[in-house]
Scaffold this active site. Structure first.
Site, PDB file in Angstrom:
ATOM      1  N   GLY A   1      35.301  31.533  28.569  1.00  0.00           N
ATOM      2  CA  GLY A   1      34.708  32.779  28.113  1.00  0.00           C
ATOM      3  C   GLY A   1      33.241  32.978  28.435  1.00  0.00           C
ATOM      4  O   GLY A   1      32.553  33.720  27.734  1.00  0.00           O
TER       5      GLY A   1
ATOM      6  N   LEU B   1      44.831  34.719  31.531  1.00  0.00           N
ATOM      7  CA  LEU B   1      45.830  34.097  32.400  1.00  0.00           C
ATOM      8  C   LEU B   1      47.279  34.482  32.105  1.00  0.00           C
ATOM      9  O   LEU B   1      48.188  33.989  32.754  1.00  0.00           O
ATOM     10  CB  LEU B   1      45.682  32.568  32.343  1.00  0.00           C
ATOM     11  CG  LEU B   1      44.320  32.044  32.820  1.00  0.00           C
ATOM     12  CD1 LEU B   1      44.262  30.533  32.711  1.00  0.00           C
ATOM     13  CD2 LEU B   1      44.015  32.487  34.240  1.00  0.00           C
TER      14      LEU B   1
ATOM     15  N   LEU C   1      50.281  37.661  31.653  1.00  0.00           N
ATOM     16  CA  LEU C   1      50.521  38.998  32.200  1.00  0.00           C
ATOM     17  C   LEU C   1      50.263  40.039  31.121  1.00  0.00           C
ATOM     18  O   LEU C   1      50.657  39.859  29.967  1.00  0.00           O
ATOM     19  CB  LEU C   1      51.977  39.119  32.657  1.00  0.00           C
ATOM     20  CG  LEU C   1      52.308  38.881  34.125  1.00  0.00           C
ATOM     21  CD1 LEU C   1      53.766  39.271  34.380  1.00  0.00           C
ATOM     22  CD2 LEU C   1      51.394  39.638  35.075  1.00  0.00           C
TER      23      LEU C   1
ATOM     24  N   GLU D   1      29.598  36.885  39.409  1.00  0.00           N
ATOM     25  CA  GLU D   1      30.327  37.509  38.292  1.00  0.00           C
ATOM     26  C   GLU D   1      29.360  37.951  37.207  1.00  0.00           C
ATOM     27  O   GLU D   1      29.426  39.078  36.719  1.00  0.00           O
ATOM     28  CB  GLU D   1      31.340  36.520  37.707  1.00  0.00           C
ATOM     29  CG  GLU D   1      32.421  36.141  38.696  1.00  0.00           C
ATOM     30  CD  GLU D   1      33.465  35.194  38.132  1.00  0.00           C
ATOM     31  OE1 GLU D   1      34.565  35.188  38.664  1.00  0.00           O
ATOM     32  OE2 GLU D   1      33.168  34.452  37.171  1.00  0.00           O
TER      33      GLU D   1
ATOM     34  N   HIS E   1      38.430  38.706  39.873  1.00  0.00           N
ATOM     35  CA  HIS E   1      39.058  37.550  40.522  1.00  0.00           C
ATOM     36  C   HIS E   1      37.990  36.829  41.334  1.00  0.00           C
ATOM     37  O   HIS E   1      37.212  37.470  42.047  1.00  0.00           O
ATOM     38  CB  HIS E   1      40.203  38.011  41.427  1.00  0.00           C
ATOM     39  CG  HIS E   1      40.978  36.868  41.990  1.00  0.00           C
ATOM     40  ND1 HIS E   1      41.905  36.167  41.250  1.00  0.00           N
ATOM     41  CD2 HIS E   1      40.924  36.263  43.201  1.00  0.00           C
ATOM     42  CE1 HIS E   1      42.400  35.190  41.993  1.00  0.00           C
ATOM     43  NE2 HIS E   1      41.820  35.219  43.177  1.00  0.00           N
TER      44      HIS E   1
HETATM   45  C1  GRF Z   1      36.214  33.586  36.237  1.00  0.00           C
HETATM   46  O1  GRF Z   1      35.922  32.861  37.393  1.00  0.00           O
HETATM   47  C2  GRF Z   1      36.967  34.831  36.587  1.00  0.00           C
HETATM   48  O2  GRF Z   1      36.713  35.312  37.861  1.00  0.00           O
HETATM   49  C3  GRF Z   1      38.386  34.391  36.523  1.00  0.00           C
HETATM   50  O3  GRF Z   1      38.426  33.438  35.493  1.00  0.00           O
HETATM   51  C4  GRF Z   1      37.162  32.821  35.338  1.00  0.00           C
HETATM   52  C5  GRF Z   1      36.816  32.880  33.899  1.00  0.00           C
HETATM   53  O4  GRF Z   1      35.724  32.057  33.588  1.00  0.00           O
HETATM   54  N1  GRF Z   1      39.280  35.516  36.381  1.00  0.00           N
HETATM   55  P1  GRF Z   1      35.060  32.167  32.152  1.00  0.00           P
HETATM   56  O5  GRF Z   1      36.142  31.866  31.131  1.00  0.00           O
HETATM   57  O6  GRF Z   1      34.521  33.546  32.007  1.00  0.00           O
HETATM   58  O7  GRF Z   1      33.982  31.135  32.109  1.00  0.00           O
END
Ligand code: GRF
Length: 192
Positions: A12, A87, A89, A176, A106
């Site tokens: 998170g 993770l 659906l 991100e 992603h």
């Molecule tokens: C991130 O790399 C995101 O792109 C992917 O899952 C990861 C989540 O990381 N979908 P976090 O739980 O936010 O640290």
């Protein structure tokens, strides 16, 4: 006021970054109203609670049927849904109820390195194994299939010869943190 829910399954760090971004904005136009998970042990829940955001966890069965999750979205008057390391659906009922209102991030340049089972270090390991020169992030709408919804935007970073999954992950995470909150703000702002 746009009320936003974040769905997350794991650590998170993105969820926390998004929550902090919108708190710092001090805008009355947006609120992160809820964090939802499919795992009661997900550290994202503590992160959210520490920041004063309500959390809900649903069982596998509830995710499969969709009804409980959809009811929660209505109870919390959610306008927009953000997936951040989610993770499971998303139930069809939710996708139908929130057209163009559910986005995901992603950690690679889709359509490459996506699909079921492609998450976390597996993505970066595959990128390195294929000797890609660049990777990055894809922010996209979601549909019924993992990682196949319409792309919104991509940001790139180099892959170095010396990279391991961990060093590449770090570079991708930085992208991100830098971009996801702003893109969420822009897309959520545009819905009526
Ligand atoms: C991130 O790399 C995101 O792109 C992917 O899952 C990861 C989540 O990381 N979908 P976090 O739980 O936010 O640290």
């Amino acid at each position: 006021m746009k009320r936003i829910a974040i769905f997350a399954s794991g650590t998170g760090t993105n969820a926390e970054n998004i929550i902090r971004y919108f708190k710092d904005l001090k805008s009355t136009d947006f609120e992160i109203s809820l964090v939802v998970s499919n795992r009661s042990a997900a550290p994202v829940l503590q992160r959210a609670e520490a920041l004063g955001i309500p959390t809900l966890v649903f069982t596998k069965e509830s995710w499969r049927k969709g009804e409980d999750v959809l009811n929660a979205m209505h109870n919390y008057k959610i306008d927009f849904i953000v997936l951040a390391g989610f993770l499971a659906l998303v139930p069809t009922a939710l996708i139908e109820a929130y057209p163009d209102r559910i986005v995901n991030i992603h950690p690679a340049l889709l359509p490459k390195y996506g699909g079921k089972g492609m998450y976390g270090d597996r993505v970066h390991e595959a990128v390195i194994a294929n000797r890609e020169k660049e990777s990055g992030i894809t922010i996209h709408y979601i549909n019924q299939n993992f990682d196949e919804g319409q792309p919104i935007v991509q940001y790139k970073c180099p892959v170095l010869d010396t990279d391991t999954a961990a060093t590449l992950a770090q570079r991708v995470h930085a992208l991100e943190y830098q971009h996801y909150p702003e893109v969420i703000e822009r897309i959520a702002n545009a819905i009526n």
